[in-house]
Design an enzyme around this catalytic site. Structure first.
Site, PDB file in Angstrom:
ATOM      1  N   HIS A 352       0.794  -1.226   0.000  1.00  0.00           N
ATOM      2  CA  HIS A 352       0.000   0.000   0.000  1.00  0.00           C
ATOM      3  C   HIS A 352       0.830   1.281   0.000  1.00  0.00           C
ATOM      4  O   HIS A 352       0.262   2.364   0.090  1.00  0.00           O
ATOM      5  CB  HIS A 352      -0.931   0.025   1.214  1.00  0.00           C
ATOM      6  CG  HIS A 352      -2.099  -0.893   1.100  1.00  0.00           C
ATOM      7  ND1 HIS A 352      -3.239  -0.586   0.387  1.00  0.00           N
ATOM      8  CD2 HIS A 352      -2.301  -2.142   1.603  1.00  0.00           C
ATOM      9  CE1 HIS A 352      -4.101  -1.589   0.458  1.00  0.00           C
ATOM     10  NE2 HIS A 352      -3.554  -2.546   1.187  1.00  0.00           N
ATOM     11  N   LYS A 543      -9.721  13.311   4.351  1.00  0.00           N
ATOM     12  CA  LYS A 543      -8.807  12.163   4.373  1.00  0.00           C
ATOM     13  C   LYS A 543      -7.873  12.339   5.560  1.00  0.00           C
ATOM     14  O   LYS A 543      -7.890  13.380   6.214  1.00  0.00           O
ATOM     15  CB  LYS A 543      -8.010  12.062   3.071  1.00  0.00           C
ATOM     16  CG  LYS A 543      -7.287  13.350   2.695  1.00  0.00           C
ATOM     17  CD  LYS A 543      -6.602  13.226   1.338  1.00  0.00           C
ATOM     18  CE  LYS A 543      -7.608  13.297   0.211  1.00  0.00           C
ATOM     19  NZ  LYS A 543      -7.550  12.194  -0.708  1.00  0.00           N
ATOM     20  N   ARG A 544      -7.051  11.332   5.856  1.00  0.00           N
ATOM     21  CA  ARG A 544      -6.052  11.494   6.909  1.00  0.00           C
ATOM     22  C   ARG A 544      -5.154  12.689   6.593  1.00  0.00           C
ATOM     23  O   ARG A 544      -4.894  12.978   5.439  1.00  0.00           O
ATOM     24  CB  ARG A 544      -5.194  10.238   7.036  1.00  0.00           C
ATOM     25  CG  ARG A 544      -5.881   9.086   7.731  1.00  0.00           C
ATOM     26  CD  ARG A 544      -4.965   7.886   7.836  1.00  0.00           C
ATOM     27  NE  ARG A 544      -4.497   7.454   6.522  1.00  0.00           N
ATOM     28  CZ  ARG A 544      -3.257   7.587   6.087  1.00  0.00           C
ATOM     29  NH1 ARG A 544      -2.349   8.169   6.855  1.00  0.00           N
ATOM     30  NH2 ARG A 544      -2.907   7.158   4.895  1.00  0.00           N
ATOM     31  N   LYS A 549      -0.301  14.276   1.361  1.00  0.00           N
ATOM     32  CA  LYS A 549      -1.656  14.466   0.835  1.00  0.00           C
ATOM     33  C   LYS A 549      -1.939  15.947   0.538  1.00  0.00           C
ATOM     34  O   LYS A 549      -2.915  16.281  -0.108  1.00  0.00           O
ATOM     35  CB  LYS A 549      -2.684  13.896   1.810  1.00  0.00           C
ATOM     36  CG  LYS A 549      -2.583  12.361   1.939  1.00  0.00           C
ATOM     37  CD  LYS A 549      -3.610  11.817   2.901  1.00  0.00           C
ATOM     38  CE  LYS A 549      -3.475  10.307   3.067  1.00  0.00           C
ATOM     39  NZ  LYS A 549      -3.898   9.556   1.864  1.00  0.00           N
ATOM     40  N   THR A 651      -9.079   5.923  -2.095  1.00  0.00           N
ATOM     41  CA  THR A 651     -10.445   5.443  -2.355  1.00  0.00           C
ATOM     42  C   THR A 651     -11.454   6.558  -2.118  1.00  0.00           C
ATOM     43  O   THR A 651     -12.578   6.470  -2.602  1.00  0.00           O
ATOM     44  CB  THR A 651     -10.792   4.229  -1.471  1.00  0.00           C
ATOM     45  OG1 THR A 651     -10.562   4.545  -0.091  1.00  0.00           O
ATOM     46  CG2 THR A 651      -9.989   3.014  -1.874  1.00  0.00           C
ATOM     47  N   LYS A 655     -15.161   7.365  -3.996  1.00  0.00           N
ATOM     48  CA  LYS A 655     -16.439   7.611  -3.309  1.00  0.00           C
ATOM     49  C   LYS A 655     -17.052   8.934  -3.761  1.00  0.00           C
ATOM     50  O   LYS A 655     -18.257   9.028  -4.005  1.00  0.00           O
ATOM     51  CB  LYS A 655     -16.214   7.611  -1.795  1.00  0.00           C
ATOM     52  CG  LYS A 655     -15.774   6.270  -1.229  1.00  0.00           C
ATOM     53  CD  LYS A 655     -15.132   6.417   0.135  1.00  0.00           C
ATOM     54  CE  LYS A 655     -14.408   5.131   0.520  1.00  0.00           C
ATOM     55  NZ  LYS A 655     -13.494   5.300   1.654  1.00  0.00           N
TER      56      LYS A 655
END
Length: 815
Positions: A352, A543-544, A549, A651, A655
């Site tokens: 991952h 998100k985290r 990110k 992901t 969504k």
């Protein structure tokens, strides 16, 4: 499956299970009684499914994941049983609101982020596709944490999600497992050769708790088995009688610490001893249970790969490899070669991440202390593996050093990703670009040695939760024009393309989005006291929180947009609401500081009367599955802006796309595949590719951008000079340092200018509602590939080699 029967069972559980009547029952009691009544309808199907699997001696998939972010189960179980109308009517007849009771459930504290949510989606798909499977994880007493915001700072509070009980689980003490730690390894010479014995160990008991996972339509119910740690001896009476009360229960306290809390792992690996113990406990219990199931109907160990396949969700369960070898050799008496053939043939590994800091490495001395026999086995695996490498690539010592399971640089460490690759028959990435990068970077040597082993299985999400449950209005609209076959075959959403040009359908589509935005606006006002317009662009990044990110990139853009409006209040920009949701790992200082910055920027923007509500910025605390189900259906714009080459897949992007949001994103993770599915004209892609990132990095200087772009310089200077932190001067100095003097590791400034330009395109498209809705519909229509059903089918056919086992619950027979 009738209204009267459900009412009867609801009232039975309220009175006889919970000891309550209509006068003493609380809302929690009523939720619990309804959940138990629904669970009753799962039990028969669950038992039937397991009986059929046993009688047919089917091959099973064992999915091992340290996290399962399953969210709330009542609503999803009711949908899968096709009994929503029954629940609504039954509760209405007893004076209750089904939806209110459903929302009383707390989110299960079993996961941290995308890894755990993926595992939950996969379990849903395994059951829906009728694939014999068992999920294994840990029953954490406390979830990651509940996030509170105090003066803009994240404050972590315990998440005691089990404090009021959990109606979906059933404890099975008859399947408890003993797990050993520490001790020493002794050798004995026997006629067959050398026998190894692991002695003088300390024991912990693994107690299994089972959750039913139901497939859509309700006939197949598989098991998620979660392990809870218990002391082998709860109480030392001798210590107690001597008055040493703390010593009397010390063993119990130490043992049960193993499953006390879910580590907020994030993407930085921290080699804590407790975490290694936790991982081995989980692996040893699960493997003991897998072997027990195998031996129930089989005696020949050579058939084990035909009856069991163990999928490792990341490296956390990779101790399966030495543990299975230990059991096969030390307990079952197999030789090394046969044990190794069985182990590698029955194990697969999903990677991952390619971020070096996120790859697990355990110190050799720590492994020696906690798992001495496993260290011996790992050393032997490594020695034999390096012999194979040396034969294939003679006189290449650098390659041997790079590929060794034991890292010698900077102290001896065990590379768990290397162990997982060497000890399995398949290693898969989770998006096309991620798999390509695996083959060309961190696993390049392994790809050259075993090119057939490394493959791609792009992630997916379950449409049952993320559309059918989370966005029932859109689900009903879709079913009204193309039928409901999409619920189990998401590729059918392609049929929506023929309705994209239909004015009436577009209006209905727009109305659904507007209703969802109004509901979220009301929730924001209730939770935060901030009014946001549902007519504005809902620009969402949830998100985290991690530097790669790049939540900070969106904050910088929000500041640029704020400055433009301050300079020219009449500027023709679409009203926009920036919506953030994220948890930062408690010891991740920079991530927590970014949360503080988000709040300080929001405080300035939201209270500036000159802006006339053209821009708002909110942070919704305690992001979790149930909150995602509120936010995602209301989103217009999906921010997927990680640096190219850092996000394995994502992901959240899937969504949001499924719910009609347009993606603004980089050439990273699954964004590229979303672009392929929806067309370049229906997505906002910007920035560097992964190849361009690596080419530019050696000479990259963020100061050049800072000095040559006045808008960017102004935004950074405002952060640096305390514009957003007048009462706490200098608090954001680490952020400014990371962007400039620190080298801007994640190259935000390199992508910021094209990001700003692309956001202008977003405004232009949103100004034309018909064009925006057309693109949004094409996004929904193009989301079929990103179903977890598609992903699981690929695993089943290409890695696991397992076939469906269809259950006909009504007839109690299979086909």
């Amino acid at each position: 499956m009738t209204v009267e029967a459900l009412k009867k069972d609801f009232e039975h559980h309220l009175r006889y299970t919970l000891g309550r009547d209509q006068y003493t029952a609380t809302d929690r009691d009523r939720y619990y009684a309804l959940a138990l009544a629904v669970r009753d309808r799962l039990i028969e199907r669950w038992i039937t499914t397991q009986q059929v699997y046993h009688k047919r001696n089917v091959k099973r998939i064992y999915y091992l994941s340290l996290e399962f972010l399953i969210g709330r189960l009542l609503g999803s179980n009711v949908i899968s049983l096709r009994m929503e109308d029954i629940c609504r009517k039954a509760m209405k007849e007893v004076g209750l609101d089904y939806h209110a009771l459903r929302d009383f459930e707390v989110d299960a504290g079993l996961g941290n982020g995308g890894l755990g949510r993926l595992a939950a989606c996969f379990m849903d798909s395994l059951a829906t596709l009728h694939l014999p499977a068992v999920g294994y994880g840990i029953r954490y007493d406390y979830g990651i944490f509940n996030q509170k915001i105090v003066n803009g700072y994240q404050v972590e509070e315990p998440d005691p999600w089990l404090k009021n009980g959990y109606p979906w689980e059933i404890c099975h003490p008859e399947y408890a497992c003993e797990v050993k730690f520490e001790g020493e390894v002794e050798t004995r010479h026997v006629p067959e050769g050398v026998k190894w014995e692991w002695t003088k160990t300390k024991s912990v008991i693994g107690m299994p708790y089972d959750l039913p996972i139901i497939g859509y339509d309700g006939d197949t119910v598989i098991t998620l088995r979660l392990w809870s740690a218990r002391a082998a001896e709860d109480f030392d009476l001798d210590d107690f009688n001597r008055g040493e009360y703390e010593d009397a229960v010390e063993g119990k306290m130490i043992a049960e610490t193993l499953t006390k809390v879910l580590y907020p792992n994030d993407n930085v690996f921290v080699g804590k001893e407790l975490r290694l113990r936790q991982q081995y406990f989980f692996v040893a219990c699960s493997l003991s249970d897998i072997i027990r199931r195998f031996k129930t109907g089989n005696k020949d160990w050579s058939t084990f790969p035909k009856k069991a396949f163990i999928q490792l969700n990341d490296t956390h369960p990779s101790l399966v490899i030495p543990e299975l070898m230990r059991v096969l050799m030390d307990r079952e008496g197999l030789g090394w070669e046969e044990a190794w053939r069985i182990t590698t043939a029955s194990t697969g590994y999903t990677n991952h991440t390619i971020l070096p800091e996120a790859l697990e490495k355990w110190p050799v001395n720590m492994m020696q202390k906690i798992l001495p026999r496993h260290l011996q086995i790992i050393n032997e695996i490594n020695a034999r593996f390096l012999q194979e490498v040396a034969r294939r690539f003679p006189f290449d010592n650098d390659r041997l050093r790079r590929m060794s399971i034991i890292e010698e640089d900077g102290g001896k460490n065990i590379r768990m990703a290397h162990l997982a690759v060497v000890g399995s028959c398949s290693t898969n990435g989770v998006s096309k670009i991620h798999t390509k990068l695996l083959k060309t970077t961190v696993l390049r040597d392994f790809a050259e040695l075993w090119p057939e082993r490394i493959n791609n299985k792009t992630n997916g999400i379950t449409p049952r939760r993320w559309l059918r449950k989370a966005n029932h209005r859109l689900a009903d609209l879709i079913s009204g024009v193309i039928g409901n076959g999409w619920i189990t075959d998401l590729m059918q959403l392609r049929k929506l393309e023929r309705y994209a040009g239909n004015k009436k359908f577009r209006e209905s589509f727009r109305e659904v989005k507007q209703i969802n935005k109004t509901k979220l606006s009301n929730y924001i006002h209730k939770e935060l006291g901030i009014s946001v317009s549902p007519d504005s662009i809902f620009d969402v990044q949830v998100k985290r929180l991690h530097e790669y990110k790049r939540q900070l990139l969106l904050i910088l853009y929000a500041i640029v947009r704020y400055n433009r409006l301050k300079d020219n209040p009449n500027l023709d920009l679409q009203a926009r609401t920036f919506i953030f949701g994220a948890k930062a790992a408690p010891d991740f200082t920079m991530a927590k500081l970014i949360i503080k910055l988000i709040h300080q920027v929001g405080l300035m923007i939201n209270n500036d009367k000159d802006l006339h509500d053209k821009i708002k910025l909110v942070f919704l605390p305690n992001y979790r599955v149930s909150l995602a189900e509120r936010i995602i259906p209301a989103a217009n714009l999906s921010e997927q802006i990680s640096l190219a080459g850092t996000e394995a897949s994502g992901t959240g992007n899937m969504k949001l796309q499924l719910n009609g949001a347009l993606t603004i994103g980089t050439f990273d993770g699954a964004n590229i595949e979303i672009m392929e599915e929806v067309g370049k004209e229906n997505i906002f892609i910007f920035g560097m590719t992964a190849e361009e990132v690596e080419k530019r990095r050696p000479t990259y200087n963020p100061w050049d951008i800072y000095n040559n772009n006045q808008e960017i310089k102004r935004a950074i200077d405002m952060i640096d000079q305390g514009f957003f932190s007048l009462m706490e001067p200098g608090i954001f100095a680490p952020i400014v340092h990371s962007l400039l003097s620190g080298g801007d590791r994640y190259m935000l400034l390199a992508d910021l200018e094209p990001f700003i330009e692309t956001q202008a395109r977003v405004d232009a498209v949103y100004a034309d509602p018909d064009e925006w809705d057309l693109k949004a519909i094409y996004n929904v229509a193009g989301s079929g590939k990103f179903s977890s059903d598609r992903a699981i089918n690929e695993y089943a056919k290409k890695i696991w080699h397992v076939k469906p086992c269809y259950i006909n619950h009504k007839l109690h027979k299979t086909s």
